[in-house]
Design a protein around this motif. Structure first.
Motif, PDB file in Angstrom:
ATOM      1  N   PRO A   3       0.806  -1.238   0.000  1.00  0.00           N
ATOM      2  CA  PRO A   3       0.000   0.000   0.000  1.00  0.00           C
ATOM      3  C   PRO A   3       0.834   1.280   0.000  1.00  0.00           C
ATOM      4  CG  PRO A   3      -0.878  -1.593   1.580  1.00  0.00           C
ATOM      5  CD  PRO A   3       0.445  -2.115   1.127  1.00  0.00           C
ATOM      6  N   TYR A   4       2.110   1.183   0.308  1.00  0.00           N
ATOM      7  CA  TYR A   4       2.982   2.361   0.385  1.00  0.00           C
ATOM      8  C   TYR A   4       3.811   2.539  -0.884  1.00  0.00           C
ATOM      9  CZ  TYR A   4       1.579   1.938   5.212  1.00  0.00           C
ATOM     10  OH  TYR A   4       0.822   1.836   6.354  1.00  0.00           O
ATOM     11  N   SER A  15      11.602   1.562  -1.757  1.00  0.00           N
ATOM     12  CA  SER A  15      10.878   2.816  -1.537  1.00  0.00           C
ATOM     13  C   SER A  15       9.593   2.618  -0.741  1.00  0.00           C
ATOM     14  CB  SER A  15      10.565   3.486  -2.875  1.00  0.00           C
ATOM     15  OG  SER A  15       9.747   2.652  -3.691  1.00  0.00           O
ATOM     16  N   SER A  16       8.915   1.492  -0.936  1.00  0.00           N
ATOM     17  CA  SER A  16       7.649   1.270  -0.233  1.00  0.00           C
ATOM     18  C   SER A  16       7.874   1.152   1.273  1.00  0.00           C
ATOM     19  CB  SER A  16       6.941   0.029  -0.773  1.00  0.00           C
ATOM     20  OG  SER A  16       7.825  -1.085  -0.783  1.00  0.00           O
ATOM     21  N   GLU A  27       6.245   7.471   7.465  1.00  0.00           N
ATOM     22  CA  GLU A  27       4.892   7.759   7.918  1.00  0.00           C
ATOM     23  C   GLU A  27       4.596   7.198   9.310  1.00  0.00           C
ATOM     24  OE1 GLU A  27       2.000   6.610   5.042  1.00  0.00           O
ATOM     25  OE2 GLU A  27       2.840   7.864   3.440  1.00  0.00           O
ATOM     26  N   ASP A  28       5.155   6.027   9.598  1.00  0.00           N
ATOM     27  CA  ASP A  28       4.856   5.374  10.875  1.00  0.00           C
ATOM     28  C   ASP A  28       6.067   4.532  11.282  1.00  0.00           C
ATOM     29  OD1 ASP A  28       3.852   3.948  13.045  1.00  0.00           O
ATOM     30  OD2 ASP A  28       1.863   3.684  12.149  1.00  0.00           O
ATOM     31  N   PRO A  29       7.081   5.152  11.870  1.00  0.00           N
ATOM     32  CA  PRO A  29       8.313   4.420  12.214  1.00  0.00           C
ATOM     33  C   PRO A  29       8.068   3.204  13.109  1.00  0.00           C
ATOM     34  CG  PRO A  29       8.630   6.788  12.441  1.00  0.00           C
ATOM     35  CD  PRO A  29       7.165   6.580  12.200  1.00  0.00           C
ATOM     36  N   GLN A  30       7.154   3.333  14.056  1.00  0.00           N
ATOM     37  CA  GLN A  30       6.895   2.210  14.958  1.00  0.00           C
ATOM     38  C   GLN A  30       6.312   1.022  14.203  1.00  0.00           C
ATOM     39  OE1 GLN A  30       4.290   3.099  18.242  1.00  0.00           O
ATOM     40  NE2 GLN A  30       4.578   1.114  19.213  1.00  0.00           N
TER      41      GLN A  30
END
Length: 277
Positions: A170-171, A223-224, A231-234
């Motif tokens: 999705p990324y 890249s994904s 966007e969300d490191p955790q």
């Protein structure tokens, strides 16, 4: 305009450390195509979107000089840190505006980079700088790599890998088109190139042995995953840790430094500029 990604110093360093360059056999296929009508010796190769330079160095021994270009100063800095070949010159520029004379290039390559360019403009620029009867080579590989480990079920191992690929799908950048990899984008480019002498190959396996930690470093450099990490490191870290633990469990090992076989599927376009164009 070229998409400006992969420009952080840490990301550039991971490219050099983890990315899998084309095999000598694959480079030789490119050279054989070039040599069919051109013949040697070869004067100038240009590697566009060279990144940290793993592919560039493979060209150096076959050409009098090689120019490697990239839009990212960080990538070029890493490439220069590892540069040993005196006949390679590195230039910072966009792929669609190269500092090269008309009809001056024997071979132009883009290794795992063409999909980030303004593709129609880049193909026009390639046509401008190539000598007649000389060649454009566009190489890339799929994120869906295959792992192998002795006495381990490859299907089970790769099911875990697939769950990682699906999680970062999705990324994936919309610039790369639909699907899980960019192969259709390259097929479309192949069809759009007006040269009558061209070649398409969608299955060239390049195999390497590396620590499991390096495999994870490789997929994390895509890249994904990097988008997810920003966007969300955790979430990104949890995903990586979970996949790592599950792979070790399937392999029945306790160290991420355990060697694993990694098979990467390359695909490529080779196209020769006509004698009169």
């Amino acid at each position: 305009m070229t998409y400006r990604l992969f420009e952080g110093k840490q990301h550039a360093s991971s490219y050099w450390k983890y990315r899998i360059a084309p095999s000598d056999h694959l480079i030789q296929q490119v050279l054989d195509f070039l040599g069919k009508k051109k013949g040697g010796p070869f004067d100038l190769a240009v590697d566009v979107g060279c990144g940290s330079g793993q592919g560039t160095v493979l060209l150096a021994k076959h050409f009098a000089s090689v120019v490697a270009t990239d839009v990212s100063p960080a990538q070029l800095e890493v490439a220069l840190q590892h540069a040993q070949e005196p006949n390679i010159t590195y230039r910072e520029c966009v792929a669609e505006e190269l500092p090269l004379a008309d009809g001056s290039v024997d071979l132009m390559t883009a290794m795992s980079a063409f999909h980030w360019f303004d593709r129609p403009r880049f193909l026009q620029e390639a046509h401008r700088v190539l000598k007649p009867l000389c060649c454009l080579a566009l190489l890339n590989y799929s994120i869906e790599m295959e792992l192998s480990f002795p006495d381990c079920c490859s299907q089970t191992l790769n099911q875990v890998c697939k769950q990682f690929y699906d999680a970062v799908q999705p990324y994936r950048s919309t610039h790369l088109g639909p699907g899980s990899n960019s192969i259709e984008l390259y097929r479309e480019a192949y069809e759009s190139i007006p040269y009558p002498d061209k070649e398409w190959n969608d299955c060239v396996w390049v195999k390497r042995s590396m620590p499991l930690s390096s495999y994870m470093g490789l997929v994390e450099s895509f890249s994904s995953y990097q988008t997810l990490l920003r966007e969300d490191p955790q979430k990104a870290t949890q995903l990586s840790n979970n996949i790592s633990q599950r792979l070790m469990s399937v392999m029945k090992v306790t160290s991420m430094e355990t060697e694993v076989g990694v098979a990467v599927k390359y695909f490529y376009i080779l196209a020769r500029k006509p004698e009169e164009a």
